[in-house]
Structure formats: C-alpha cells, structure tokens
Design a protein around this motif. Structure first.
Motif, PDB file in Angstrom:
ATOM      1  N   THR A 701     -12.957  -1.679   5.475  1.00  0.00           N
ATOM      2  CA  THR A 701     -12.123  -1.284   5.499  1.00  0.00           C
ATOM      3  C   THR A 701     -10.577  -1.421   4.307  1.00  0.00           C
ATOM      4  O   THR A 701     -12.319  -1.920   3.381  1.00  0.00           O
ATOM      5  CB  THR A 701     -11.287  -2.468   6.594  1.00  0.00           C
ATOM      6  OG1 THR A 701     -11.908  -3.712   7.283  1.00  0.00           O
ATOM      7  CG2 THR A 701      -9.242  -2.774   6.621  1.00  0.00           C
ATOM      8  N   TYR A 702     -10.222   0.167   4.205  1.00  0.00           N
ATOM      9  CA  TYR A 702      -9.185   0.028   3.300  1.00  0.00           C
ATOM     10  C   TYR A 702      -7.648  -0.471   3.128  1.00  0.00           C
ATOM     11  O   TYR A 702      -7.859  -0.408   4.730  1.00  0.00           O
ATOM     12  CB  TYR A 702      -9.818   1.438   2.263  1.00  0.00           C
ATOM     13  CG  TYR A 702     -10.599   1.903   2.194  1.00  0.00           C
ATOM     14  CD1 TYR A 702     -12.350   1.870   2.630  1.00  0.00           C
ATOM     15  CD2 TYR A 702     -11.398   2.046   0.632  1.00  0.00           C
ATOM     16  CE1 TYR A 702     -13.398   2.509   2.723  1.00  0.00           C
ATOM     17  CE2 TYR A 702     -12.791   2.240   0.043  1.00  0.00           C
ATOM     18  CZ  TYR A 702     -13.308   2.428   1.371  1.00  0.00           C
ATOM     19  OH  TYR A 702     -14.762   3.163   0.972  1.00  0.00           O
ATOM     20  N   ASP A 703      -7.624  -1.495   2.201  1.00  0.00           N
ATOM     21  CA  ASP A 703      -6.160  -1.637   2.359  1.00  0.00           C
ATOM     22  C   ASP A 703      -5.441  -0.367   1.961  1.00  0.00           C
ATOM     23  O   ASP A 703      -5.383   0.275   1.421  1.00  0.00           O
ATOM     24  CB  ASP A 703      -5.780  -2.820   1.389  1.00  0.00           C
ATOM     25  CG  ASP A 703      -6.157  -2.853  -0.267  1.00  0.00           C
ATOM     26  OD1 ASP A 703      -6.280  -1.483  -0.278  1.00  0.00           O
ATOM     27  OD2 ASP A 703      -5.752  -3.703  -0.521  1.00  0.00           O
ATOM     28  N   ASP A 704      -4.162  -0.757   2.144  1.00  0.00           N
ATOM     29  CA  ASP A 704      -2.759   0.742   1.122  1.00  0.00           C
ATOM     30  C   ASP A 704      -3.725   0.484   0.216  1.00  0.00           C
ATOM     31  O   ASP A 704      -2.669   2.031  -0.509  1.00  0.00           O
ATOM     32  CB  ASP A 704      -1.176   0.158   1.567  1.00  0.00           C
ATOM     33  CG  ASP A 704      -1.214  -0.079   3.312  1.00  0.00           C
ATOM     34  OD1 ASP A 704      -2.794   0.111   4.159  1.00  0.00           O
ATOM     35  OD2 ASP A 704      -0.293  -0.830   3.383  1.00  0.00           O
ATOM     36  N   GLY A 705      -3.666   0.115  -0.591  1.00  0.00           N
ATOM     37  CA  GLY A 705      -3.901   0.153  -2.264  1.00  0.00           C
ATOM     38  C   GLY A 705      -5.353   1.406  -2.936  1.00  0.00           C
ATOM     39  O   GLY A 705      -5.824   1.311  -3.798  1.00  0.00           O
ATOM     40  N   GLY A 706      -5.641   1.600  -1.358  1.00  0.00           N
ATOM     41  CA  GLY A 706      -7.184   2.324  -1.605  1.00  0.00           C
ATOM     42  C   GLY A 706      -8.411   1.289  -1.813  1.00  0.00           C
ATOM     43  O   GLY A 706      -9.340   1.641  -2.212  1.00  0.00           O
ATOM     44  N   GLN A 707      -8.175  -0.412  -2.029  1.00  0.00           N
ATOM     45  CA  GLN A 707      -9.026  -1.186  -1.795  1.00  0.00           C
ATOM     46  C   GLN A 707      -9.724  -1.529  -0.758  1.00  0.00           C
ATOM     47  O   GLN A 707      -9.582  -1.340   0.163  1.00  0.00           O
ATOM     48  CB  GLN A 707      -8.950  -1.884  -2.302  1.00  0.00           C
ATOM     49  CG  GLN A 707      -7.964  -2.201  -3.942  1.00  0.00           C
ATOM     50  CD  GLN A 707      -8.944  -1.631  -4.812  1.00  0.00           C
ATOM     51  OE1 GLN A 707      -9.855  -2.126  -5.267  1.00  0.00           O
ATOM     52  NE2 GLN A 707      -8.511  -1.007  -6.026  1.00  0.00           N
ATOM     53  N   LEU A 708     -11.668  -0.704  -1.154  1.00  0.00           N
ATOM     54  CA  LEU A 708     -12.061  -1.581  -0.189  1.00  0.00           C
ATOM     55  C   LEU A 708     -11.811  -3.315  -0.092  1.00  0.00           C
ATOM     56  O   LEU A 708     -12.771  -3.665  -0.729  1.00  0.00           O
ATOM     57  CB  LEU A 708     -14.009  -1.144  -0.561  1.00  0.00           C
ATOM     58  CG  LEU A 708     -14.766  -1.136   0.975  1.00  0.00           C
ATOM     59  CD1 LEU A 708     -14.512  -0.772   2.000  1.00  0.00           C
ATOM     60  CD2 LEU A 708     -16.135  -0.805  -0.129  1.00  0.00           C
ATOM     61  N   MET A 709     -11.409  -3.587   1.466  1.00  0.00           N
ATOM     62  CA  MET A 709     -11.395  -4.976   1.707  1.00  0.00           C
ATOM     63  C   MET A 709     -12.932  -5.793   1.965  1.00  0.00           C
ATOM     64  O   MET A 709     -12.840  -6.677   2.142  1.00  0.00           O
ATOM     65  CB  MET A 709     -10.850  -5.133   2.767  1.00  0.00           C
ATOM     66  CG  MET A 709      -9.380  -4.373   2.056  1.00  0.00           C
ATOM     67  SD  MET A 709      -8.858  -4.969   0.929  1.00  0.00           S
ATOM     68  CE  MET A 709      -8.023  -6.935   1.697  1.00  0.00           C
ATOM     69  N   THR A 710     -14.119  -4.934   2.360  1.00  0.00           N
ATOM     70  CA  THR A 710     -15.403  -5.707   3.171  1.00  0.00           C
ATOM     71  C   THR A 710     -15.840  -5.450   2.406  1.00  0.00           C
ATOM     72  O   THR A 710     -17.261  -4.293   1.873  1.00  0.00           O
ATOM     73  CB  THR A 710     -15.601  -4.606   3.876  1.00  0.00           C
ATOM     74  OG1 THR A 710     -15.498  -3.903   4.104  1.00  0.00           O
ATOM     75  CG2 THR A 710     -14.395  -5.238   4.907  1.00  0.00           C
TER      76      THR A 710
END
Lengths: 794, 291, 156, 166
Positions: A701-710
C-alpha cells in the motif's frame, strides 16, 4: 492414482530434497562463506520523485570498514541498461538511480564495507541532495494529460496499449440478448518469499571469469548479466547448486547482480548483497501485478455468454522490465474454461512512482481469473440463475478437446464437468448450502464461493512477440543430460536452480521410470551455467513438462543405446531385444545385465555396435510441445497444456467484525498425470494459502505521499497457520496428449483460483444487503463499513 | 537491518540498573526485547547503552499477599500464562495473556516490558486499565512510585515513566469470593497481529445474581487503552439488553483512529461489538461460578 | 505520509511577547522538542539540528526552517524541511496570534506535513499521536519559558 | 564483549559486539547456518531456536543476552551422520516443506510443542507454529508432519523428542 504400467511415476514417494532441508543442510546463498567477501548496504531514496542534485560520499568513505561507495553516475557509465521487455527504449533502468529518483525506496547509492553492519552505519552518512518533483501513484491518474511524467524522455506514462479483437465481437454484442459491465481491482501483492533475494559475485581477473551465486529464478539470467556488464557470455558462470528459499516468480535480481558484479570487478574482491527485509519490500523490485479490469459482457437470457470486452490496466511501477508481459500470458486462457465465442482485450501498462513489478506466480493469470469468475457470478446474479448452472452451460465439454479459443491457443485436454461433479459430490453441495443458510439464520454473514479456473502450463515466451513485435523470441527449451558412469551409477543433470518445486525428485523419478531403476539410486546434480545445456528456469509451470520431458527423453536415448549394446552382444537385432530394469533380454531368454552393459559402454569399445558412441551419455533438449510459431493476426498458441481447478469455499463472518473465516475449502484439481503426489499436493495447498493472502490480507500500500506503508512484516500481512484452513483436494486426471507421461503443470495451482473463490464467497455473504466489494484485498473494515452503509441506506 | 552500535550491561540489582539509567539519558532498559529489538534492528531506537534487567532476581516472580498479586516486571509472559496464582486470582489477565503475541514471543517477552512500552493495542496494559492495577517504579535510592494506568499511559508508546526509574512490579487486587466473571475479546487481521479493537470486562455478582460491579476497558482504538464506565450495569441482571444498552451509552463518545488497516468508524463499531461479547462472556462466566 | 495538525493554545504572554518569542531562535531552540541548535543562515532562515526522542524511538534530524508572510505581531508562516535517520519531513504551518486579554493571547495554528522514508513505512501506526505529543511538548515548554521570564522579571 | 554460549551442548567463549543478534552470532560467528534470517524483526519465525527448551526468535535476542543460556539449533537434533530424528523424518514423510527455508524454525517450534504436549490436536499444532510463516506449503503438510511425529513418539519406543534434543 498409480498407472499400473508405471513403477515410480504417480507413486507416493518421498521428496528427495527434503532430507537436506530438514537437517538444516540446505545451501542458500547467505550460507556460503567465500573468504574476503565484502558486504553491500543500499542508500534508499525517501522521496517518490526527485532530481538528484548531488551525492556527498565523503563522510561515509571515511568510516570504519568502508571500501567503496558507488553511485548511479559511475555505475551507468560502466554497464548497459537492464533488460527492457517492451518497445520503450527511452525507459532506461540501471541498478542505481541516475539523475532522477522514480520511487520511494529506490537505490541511490551502494555502500561496500567489510561487514553488513558497518555498511549500514556508513549508508546513513551518505548525503543525497535532491529537489522534489511531482509524482503519480495511481494508474488512472497517470494516464491523464496533466500527470507528472515518470520518464520525461518517454513522452507519456503509457508503456503499453494494445487492443486485440478476436472473433466477431461487435456482431456478438449486437446479437446478444443482454449485457452488463463491471469493474474489479486486483491489489498489488506479491509472493514475498521468506528468504530475501541475495547474490554473491566474484571476479577472477586472471581467468577473466565472473562467478555468481544467487537466489535466483530467472530465464536467461547469465545472458542478461553478461550483456549488462558487457562481458562475453562465456565469462559469466552462474552456480546453480544454490538452494533458493522460495520465489514463486519474483526472484529475478538482475539489478542486484549487475550491481555486485560491477563492484566485484572494480574492487577485486568477492561482493555480496543479501537484501534485508526493508530493502526487499521497498526496492527489491518484486511487487506483483496491480490491475483494474473493466469488463463488458454480452450474453443471452439462457446464460450463454457470447462475447466479452476486457480492459486490463496495470500499474507497472517505475520501470518496465519484464513485468508488463504479465498482461500477455492470460491471452492464452482469456476465456477461462468457457466457450466464449469472441473477445476484445485491451492490455494497458502504465508507469507510476511505485516500486517495480516483477513476475508473480501465474504471471498475470490469477488476476485475470478473478476478473472472469467475478464476471460469471455477476451474470448469474443478473439473470437470477444459479452460479453453477451458468458455468456448466458455458464450460467447454470433454468431447470438444482439443479446443481452440478465440485468441489462438488450443487447450490440450480436460473434463471440467466431471471435476465439478466430483467436487460437489465430495462436498455434498446441498448440505453445504444448507449450512450456509443455517449460519445466516444465526445472524452471521455466510457465503459460498466457487471458481473454475485454468492453469496454463509448460511456459514459453509467446507473449513477448505478441506484446512487442521487435521481440522475435518464439519459444523456450529445457535441457537435461543423463549419464551412466563406469561403475554403473546414473546421474541426471538439471540446468537451473529450484526454489522448492522438487525438480531433483522429478528428474530422478522420470529417469528411474524410463530406465526401470530405483530413483533413489539416481544422483541429480546442478552444474554451473557454463557446463549446462540450454534451459530457461522454472517459470510458467513448465518443469514437469519441460524438464520432465527432457530427462525422460535423454533416459530413453540411453536406454536405446543400452538395448543396442545388449543386442549387439547377443548378436540379435535391437528390435528383437527387450529392456527390463537394466537388463537386455533376447527372445530366446539370453540376457545381458547392467554391469556387462556398463563395462562395454565404458571400457570394451571393441564390443560396441558400429557407430555407437562410447561412454553411455545422452542429452535431450525439450522443445515446447506445441511448437515454435510467432503470432499472426494477434493470435498465437500460448502455453501447451492446461490444468483445471475448481474451488468451492464456505465462509462466514460476523457482520460487524467482518473477519472472513473459511469454514470449508474443497478443490478439485486436474493436472493430468501426477509425477509426485506429495509435490503436487503441496503446490496446490501452498497456492491456495497464497491466494488467501492475496484475497484477504496482502497489499503493498502506498499513501498519497508516495510512501510505501507496508515495508515490514508488521504491515504486509501473510497468512499464518491460523488463517489457512485444512483443504480437501479432489483429484481427477485427464492426461495431456502432448507430454511424455500425460503430465501438465501444477506450480501455480491453487493461487490461480483461490482469490476468485474467496471473493465470490464474501460477495455471496454480502448478497442479502445487495452490495459488493470489488477490490482485493477484501479488508475487514471495508466489508464491515460496506454493510454498515447498506444498513444505514436501508 | 543491523542495529547501531551501543554498549550492553547486565546489572544484578535494581540499584545498579537505576544508577546507570539515571546517569545516561540515552540508556534504555532491555527486558524481553520482543518490542525493543525490532526497533533496534530498524534503527528506530538508538540507545547509547542497553541495561539488561532480566537477571535481576528481585524483579522476577509472582507473589501473593493478603489482598494483592504482585508480578515482577521481568516475569516472562509465558510464565505468567502458566501461573495458577494468576489464573485463580487475576483471571482477566490470564485470559488476555493467551492473546499476547505467540508462543515464541511469550517465552521471552516480559509482563513489565509490555506495560513499559505502552503500546495502545497491547493486551496487558488494557487489563491493567480495566482493573486499575498499580504500576510500581523504583529509583536508585530504592524509593518507589506507583502509577495508576490512566495516568501512566499517555499515548502510543508514551508513558509517564519517571526518568532514571525502573518498572519493578505490577500490583493487582486479588479477586474476592463473590462470583467474578471475566471476558476478553479482540479482533485483528491475523490472530496475533496488533488488534483493531479489543475489550476486557469483569463482572462481580451479588448473592441474588444481580451485578455488584462491572468493569470494561477498550484497547487498540486510540492513543491509549481506556476504561469505560459501565457502572450503570450494577444492580441489573446483566441481560443481553442491559449489556447492549450500557455499551452503547458508554461508547457513544469513544474516540477511534484511522490507519492503513482499519477505519475509525469500523473501530468504533468493532469496539462496541467486542465490548458486548466480553461483557456477555464475563456474565456467563460469573453465572457459571454462581452455579 | 500526510499529517494535518491544527489547534489553539492559550498562552500567558502578550501578543508582542509571544511574537518575539516565536521569532527568537534561542526561545525556539529551548522549546522545539529535541532541538540542539538553530543557526541563522539568512534573515528568517535557519538551519536546525534535532535529536528527537520519543520513548524508545529516537533519531537525528537536520533541516531548514524559514519564516515568511510575516505580519507582526499577529501572523506568520513557518516552513520546515529536512531529513535524518528516521526519514524525511516537510511541513508548513500558519500561526495567528490573537490578544485575548491583558497579558494573555491565543495562538491559532494550522498546518500540514508530509513524512517520508523509514518511519512512514514502519511507524505510521504511532506517527500521528507522536506528532500530537511533540506539539504538546512544544507548548508546554513555551509556557514554561514565559513563566520563567515572568518569574525572572518578578525577582528583579 | 566476551560471552559464553552453549549451543547444542557445546560451550563456546566468543567475543561479541553487543549489537549482534544471536541469529548472526550463530550463523556468522559459529558457522551454524541451519538457522535462517527471514525478516530480522521478529515476525516470520524463520530464525527460531530453542532456548532452555522453549522456541524463541534468535533475531530478537542479542548474542550477549544469550550468555549462559542453553541454545539448541537444528544442527543439534542429530549427530550429522545422515540419520534424522522423529520430527525431521515426519516432515519428510508428509512433505511438510518445499523450499526448506522456514523448515528449521518449524521443526524447532514442533519440538518445543512436543516437549510439553505429547498429544497435541490440530488446534494446538496450529497455535504452536502460528508465529512461523511458511510461504510454500499452506501449513497443512506441516500440521500433518507434527501430528505424525507426535503419534510416532507415543507409539514407538524411540526416545521422545525432548530427550533426542541434547
């Protein structure tokens, strides 16, 4: 299930590889102790898109144990860009970022030190100055005219957009009595093996030889490394005797290998990179397909499906690689097991600021099966028809094989109706339905899911020329060699690595079967790539067919030699001689035994029949049984063999807590002749577990900031022993007419239908509310919120 | 994933441990390590020195006094789970311990470590909150300071732990002779993951079968575990309807958070559902004891 | 990872005092949690070094802080960006100071930030609350600063 | 830091940097590579070893913490002459593995269970291995292996697992 004519094939023999693994004596790449080895840690970008203004390595280089810090600028001057499957020459990729960062986690620099810990210490001190750039995460947004370009040189974010029309789609739609549309979304999951990717490279300047040990499952691996490093092919020696701790598609590692190989040459020391879990998750470039399917389907009121238009939009991530070909393989089974007369298929691959995709078990078939099976459920619901009845009406019948589908592939064999009937009988479908209704009466959500899916197997590469006309690869071979040594021992060779599929057992079993000797007495080895016959690694459920075929045919050639030697010794024609368990017998009862045959073959050349080679060795290179044709008019024979699986699942959950629990799981499985029942069973059960993960738990999952959350296993959730139920397998065997023993592939089984079946069960459970959840994974909170919204609306 | 460099000491007494902690702001206590070591591996935690307190005998063990059960901070979770004293005297804790991690983490993880980390989804802090158990710190002079859970847990992984002090033991009241039922429920993607919501409940019955005391706490939905007031259940017969009403009222203003895995509104509904289930389980448990 | 932060704090200081405090690197160094050093590199622009510590989590952070859109003594915008061992952070916030009485005022703030890198990927479960905690810490220290200033003034 | 490690009954005095996990000490320091690194943050269980008979994750213990503890790895289950113990053999019998990477941890988790529970049911077995992620098998053949090992221990006169591990 044992064929009476066979001694070893299909018998429940132990898997020979297991002995070393249970003793902890597997030989994984991280276990190798090569003196003087240096260790790599990566500097990862934190931004999803940025221009690199400068990289300051001074402080890092001065730290304890640090030998080198490599940047993309230096590396790209010394190596060629990595392989790009599509016709997108300006989408260039190097192991380390050059100039522009394209996803969060991308490797910006590599630190080399005397230990991994010291390399990590120094990696923290590499200063990267960047200027942020706009980025795009979502595939549909990336298609928009104002989307930030991931590769400005390429001109757009579209990597691939091909529409195929197979058959009279417009006519069929016009003639159909009814139609509907749906959209389903397959979330970005992957296989995430417990062993991360690892590689060690050693350069010997005096031999001019690059030795590579890697946790690899990659066709043309040695070729790709040599090409990127601008080395002759025979200067790269890949050691295949490395155990691979799981792959299921993703262990490709070309970028890792090119990086450490470059460093090994530069530094004159062996260099190793064993990804840690964070590196693996965010930039191992091993995330899987992420796909939006938009489907229009035309059908008659009796349930006959006439035509389907499918658009598959795949989010490839930051670079192309081979992954977009995963839109191509499903073309070989684009209608699933159904008689759908015409199909329009639009394959779109788009680049975004996410990590790079890699091949995942099934190579795009599991998402497509999920889309097709959801479509079938929707048609049934729309018509008020029973889901099983709808499927039965459309399934290809046993008497129609070989059956050619609109996209040009011919299915070899199958008996889908019988498999389904066996499963329904085994499960007592009526009782299962009653159980579902009882659970519903208790206030639970309960549903039955079904999925009828194909596993195309015997992987070749037809999807490559189909999606990229400049790529004229037509097929993939696999070789094996069998020798009988001077003491009569039999040794078979495999020319690739394995990652748990039991290829040593496979090769020993089929050679033992051919030669009539105990497979446990046969040695199986894995020479290095320079000592190997051509091969293409275990991808596309191909090894039972291809390696099994090659080893069996090589053994048969040896058997022919033995018969010739024995016949010659007895002065009879080889056609009069019979072979049984290593002994050649003449019609009159005279016999020449194994020891004698070996003696002649290795020492008594004067007793050899004229024209016979001494030494008792045979090789065979197996061609894909259905041949070598390039596509014509967008049609091609994809894989040769088609296994079938039918899933039947009962699930239940509390409407508020919404934790889907599997109450019963039955699968009917037909992969033709089973060579080793333990292995096929394990593949099927493991594939289902993997499919449960894809359906319910796993997502990058990527957040709106383009960061991988997992980035860790705390958030990337793989099923544990609690989430995977006991599964009942119902066997059926429709042999393939195209293979040595009638075998088909099974390496992707389970995974190809489980997500569809589980989703179907959840949708059935939601049906009393008239709602669906059309995106995988089916998160608990989404299910619960959907029910709550439906109740509020009511 | 290798930690940064640090020193390591293994004091034998509370005084020595507190002395080191008081003298170095960057020193960290290492107990079971099941939460701290992953943070070290990811370099989220960068201590100067780790103070391994697991071999301080004074911090280990389960002691029964006239009216309390005291659990030494470095008592392993597996040992607490196996303890008959805890099962008999603090049954809610015994129930919750089964949900803490899984067997290989319980065999190393300590009861005190879980409390000291203050993870809002951790089971032991929730039980402490429900029961109002005491959290005792000792400093290098041997002075003790006790905290109530409500004051101790101030945010995710944030506590009011005093600088230089060492969590030495947890103090639970012994259950009384009246029928005392407990219930513990949690929900997560996988059984041993961080829960999306969790609920712990305890009810005490009077001789006439009505409720003398009902306690409820909710975990995993916000910054800290919270005790929820269900005193209104006292005097009722704890019918399903009583419970549902009390929970609905008590959780009306419950604040819940969104994250990657679960929405805030899901957490809120799940908390209510689990609260009902936990209270129902506690009631049935108590009724069974009452015969 | 995106974060919104907004709130209002009553501070016992005059509008002018609060304005001056918020523009004084010395005050800010004392109140920003973990701040080791602020160096003025240009008017209203500073380099900052932080040693962040929240419970067991800790890390260093180097960044730049800039003040802009200043309307003394009532309003300004603050922009922060930087990176460290835990990851990267950028953010911007608007401050408005409203006089609420003699010697008291209210600080309204609203801003948003973006966190990237390691802590976004493995620590999102606790990040928002930690930010809230750090904000609380900042105002606690700011209040203490004005309390101390008052006490000092009273003593002299 | 000088540390006394007792591994598979042999005591080693080794110099360990405090930051090094027991996992890395076993693999890099003692060459015991049967214990595998999977996630290095305590979730996957691939690095499971026995400490004082209990299954623990060796990536969550620092080497220096293991001073004086009794550590067992898969290398210690047999004498290395090609014979397998009951649990190992049962894993072969049911094919309770594929790639083999999680297998050492699974086998030791099974030992930890069978040491305290001679008659585990399926739920006990699933609970005992719930902290060990296997990506290949779907667990079923592992559960079968452990049940088979338990049955063989009960019905054979071979030493029980707890006794074999020494």
């Amino acid at each position: 299930m044992t064929d009476p004519g066979r001694r070893f094939v299909s018998t429940n023999r132990r898997v020979r590889e297991d002995r070393r693994f249970v003793a902890g004596a597997g030989r994984y790449v991280a276990d190798l102790d090569i003196p003087g080895t240096l260790h790599v840690a990566l500097v990862a970008s934190t931004a999803p898109a940025a221009k690199i203004l400068g990289i300051d390595t001074t402080e890092a280089l001065a730290m304890e144990g640090v030998v080198d810090v490599l940047t993309g600028e230096e590396l790209s001057a010394g190596v060629a860009p990595l392989m790009n499957g599509l016709d997108t020459p300006r989408v260039r990729r190097f192991p380390l970022t050059v100039g522009q960062i394209r996803y969060a986690g991308e490797w910006v620099a590599a630190v080399v030190a005397t230990s991994r810990a010291l390399a990590e210490d120094a990696a923290e001190k590499v200063r990267v100055r960047t200027e942020p750039l706009p980025f795009v995460i979502d595939a549909e947004t990336a298609l928009g005219p104002d989307a930030p370009p991931v590769h400005p040189e390429h001109g757009s974010n579209l990597l691939l957009d091909k529409t195929f029309d197979w058959g009279p789609v417009a006519d069929d739609f016009a003639a159909a009595e009814d139609r509907l549309s749906l959209r389903v979304t397959w979330g970005r999951n992957a296989t995430v093996p417990i062993e991360t990717f690892g590689v060690i490279a050693r350069w010997n300047p005096w031999d001019e030889m690059l030795d590579v040990w890697a946790s690899i499952q990659m066709p043309k691996y040695a070729d790709q490394i040599a090409r990127a490093l601008k080395l002759p092919g025979n200067a790269v020696r890949v050691h295949y005797d490395v155990d691979v701790g799981g792959s299921y598609g993703v262990k490709r590692g070309i970028k890792h290998t090119v990086l450490v190989s470059y460093l090994a040459r530069k530094l004159g020391r062996p260099v190793r990179l064993i990804e840690d879990r964070l590196e693996n998750m965010r930039a191992g470039d091993a995330q899987g397909p992420e796909r939006i399917f938009d489907i229009d389907v035309a059908f008659d009121r009796d349930g006959t499906v006439r035509s389907m238009k499918m658009r598959a939009l795949d989010n490839a991530g930051a670079y192309a690689g081979r992954a977009p070909f995963q839109l191509g393989k499903p073309i070989g089974a684009i209608v699933g097991p159904y008689r759908i007369g015409s199909v329009q298929y639009r394959a779109m691959s788009v680049t975004t600021n996410k990590a790079v995709q890699e091949a995942v078990r099934g190579f795009g078939q599991a998402p497509t099966n999920y889309a097709i099976e959801t479509m079938m459920d929707r048609i049934a619901a729309h018509l008020g028809m029973d889901r099983l009845e709808l499927r039965r009406r459309n399934l290809i019948r046993a008497d129609e094989f070989p059956y050619t589908i609109p996209s040009g592939s011919t299915y070899d064999s199958g008996d889908y109706h019988t498999v389904i009937d066996k499963v329904l009988a085994h499960a007592d479908y009526a009782a299962l339905t009653a159980e579902r209704d009882r659970l519903r009466a208790e206030g639970l959500c309960a549903g039955i899911g079904i999925a009828a899916c194909l596993e195309p197997s015997g992987g070749n590469s037809s999807f490559e020329p189909l999606l990229n006309e400049n790529n004229r690869t037509s097929t993939w071979m696999e070789g094996s060699r069998v020798i009988i040594d001077a003491l009569g021992g039999v040794t078979v060779t495999i020319h690739t690595t394995s990652s748990g599929q039991g290829h040593e057992t496979l090769a020993a079993t089929v050679v033992g079967e051919e030669l009539g000797i105990d497979p446990d007495r046969i040695r199986v080895t894995r020479p290095d790539s320079l000592s190997s016959l051509p091969g293409n690694s275990p991808v596309g459920s191909r090894m039972a067919i291809m390696l099994g075929g090659a080893a069996a045919r090589a053994a048969r050639d040896l058997k022919r030699q033995l018969v010739a030697i024995g016949a010659h010794a007895m002065g009879i024609d080889p056609s009069e001689a019979s072979y049984e368990a290593g002994t050649i017998t003449a019609p009159d009862g005279r016999a020449v035994g194994w020891d004698e045959l070996v003696d002649i073959g290795h020492r008594r050349f004067h007793d050899l029949p004229p024209g016979t080679n001494p030494g008792l060795a045979a090789s065979f290179i197996q061609q894909v049984p259905t041949g070598v044709a390039l596509p014509e008019d967008g049609k091609v024979q994809m894989y040769p063999c088609y296994s079938f699986e039918f899933h039947l699942v009962l699930m239940a959950f509390d409407p508020v807590l919404a934790k889907p629990e599997i109450r019963r799981y039955v699968i009917g499985h037909d992969c033709g002749t089973v060579i080793n029942p333990h292995i096929v069973r394990g593949m099927t059960l493991g594939g289902i577990a993997h499919g449960i993960g894809a359906a319910l738990l796993e997502e990058f999952t990527y957040d709106d900031g383009g960061q991988l959350m997992t980035q860790s296993f705390l958030d990337y959730l793989m099923p544990s022993s609690h989430e995977v139920p006991s599964v009942e397998i119902v066997h059926h065997c429709t042999p393939s007419p195209l293979t040595e023993f009638g075998q088909k592939g099974s390496g992707e089984s389970g995974y190809l239908g489980a997500p569809a079946a589980i989703s179907g069960a959840v949708q059935d459970a939601l049906s009393p509310w008239g709602v669906t959840v059309d995106k995988l994974p089916l998160r608990m909170s989404t299910i619960s919120d959907t029910i709550a919204d439906a109740e509020t609306a009511a | 994933m290798k930690p940064v460099q640090f020193d390591y000491v293994r004091p034998r007494t509370v005084e020595d441990a507190c002395g080191i902690l008081a003298g170095d702001m960057d020193a960290r206590v290492l107990a079971g390590g099941q939460t701290l070591v992953p943070m070290l591996a990811m370099r989220l935690s960068r201590p100067s020195v780790l103070v391994d307190i697991t071999r301080i005998e004074a911090l280990r063990g389960i002691t029964l006094t006239d009216d309390t059960v005291e659990i030494g901070a470095v008592t392993r979770q597996a040992a607490a789970l196996a303890s008959e004293v805890i099962r008999d005297e603090v049954p809610l804790l015994a129930k919750a311990l089964r949900h803490v991690g899984h067997p290989p983490t319980r065999s190393r993880g300590t009861v005190g470590g879980s409390v000291a980390h203050g993870d809002p989804s951790a089971e032991i802090p929730l039980v402490m909150t429900v029961l109002g158990a005491g959290i005792v710190f000792t400093d290098d002079d041997g002075e003790e300071e006790a905290f109530e859970p409500a004051d101790f847990f101030i945010g995710p992984m944030l506590t009011s732990a005093p600088m230089g002090g060492l969590l030495s033991r947890l103090v639970f009241s012994r259950r009384g002779s009246a029928p005392t039922g407990t219930g513990f429920r949690e929900i997560a993607s996988r059984r041993s993951d961080y829960a999306f919501a969790s609920a712990g409940a305890q009810v005490v019955l009077k001789a006439d079968g009505t409720c003398a005391e009902a306690l409820l706490g909710i975990g995993s939905v916000g910054d800290t575990p919270v005790a929820v007031d269900v005193a209104g259940l006292s005097g009722t017969r704890l019918t399903d309807r009583d419970i549902r009403g009390a929970v609905a009222e008590a959780l009306e203003d419950l604040e819940t958070v969104d994250d990657l895995h679960a929405t805030a509104r899901y957490r809120k509904r799940a908390a209510a559902r689990l609260a009902e289930l936990a209270l129902t389980e506690a009631r049935d448990d108590a009724l069974e004891q009452a015969g | 990872m995106h974060m919104d932060i907004a709130g209002s704090e009553e501070i016992e200081a005059s509008q002018q005092q609060l304005w001056e405090g918020l523009n004084d690197p010395e005050v800010l160094t004392r109140c920003i949690p973990g701040c080791r050093k602020m160096t003025e590199t240009a008017p209203d622009t500073y380099d900052v070094e932080l040693e962040l510590k929240v419970a067991a989590v800790g890390g260093s952070f180097n960044g730049a802080v800039a003040l802009s859109d200043k309307t003394p003594p009532a309003h300004c915008r603050i922009t922060v960006s930087g990176e460290g061992t835990l990851g990267t952070g950028t953010g911007t916030a608007e401050f408005t100071i409203v006089e609420t009485g003699p010697g008291t005022c209210r600080l309204d703030y609203a801003g948003e930030g973006e966190i990237g890198g390691l802590v976004a990927g493995v620590g999102q479960r606790i990040l928002k609350s930690v930010a809230k905690h750090l904000t609380k810490q900042f105002f606690k220290d700011l209040r203490k600063h004005f309390d101390d200033t008052r006490k000092d003034a009273g003593a002299t | 830091m000088k540390t006394e490690l007792t591994v598979n009954g042999r005591t080693h005095v080794v110099e360990i940097e405090p930051r090094t996990t027991l996992l890395d000490v076993l693999r890099d320091g003692l060459g015991l590579t049967a214990t595998h690194a999977g996630c290095e943050h305590g979730v996957c269980g691939a690095c499971t070893v026995l400490v004082d008979g209990e299954a623990v994750r060796s990536c969550l213990i620092l080497g220096v913490q293991a001073d004086g503890l009794d550590i067992r790895t898969v290398e210690g289950l047999t004498s290395g002459d090609g014979t397998l113990d009951i649990v190992q053999d049962a894993f072969c019998e049911t094919h309770g593995l594929q790639c083999g990477y999680c297998t050492s941890g699974m086998i030791l988790a099974a030992h930890a269970l069978l040491r305290v529970n001679a008659t585990p049911d399926e739920e006990d077995i699933r609970e005992a291995i719930s902290g060990n992620i296997c990506r290949c098998t779907g667990y079923q053949q592992i559960v079968e292996a452990i049940a088979l090992a338990a049955e063989r221990m009960r019905t054979s006169n071979v030493l029980g697992a707890g006794e074999v591990v020494k």
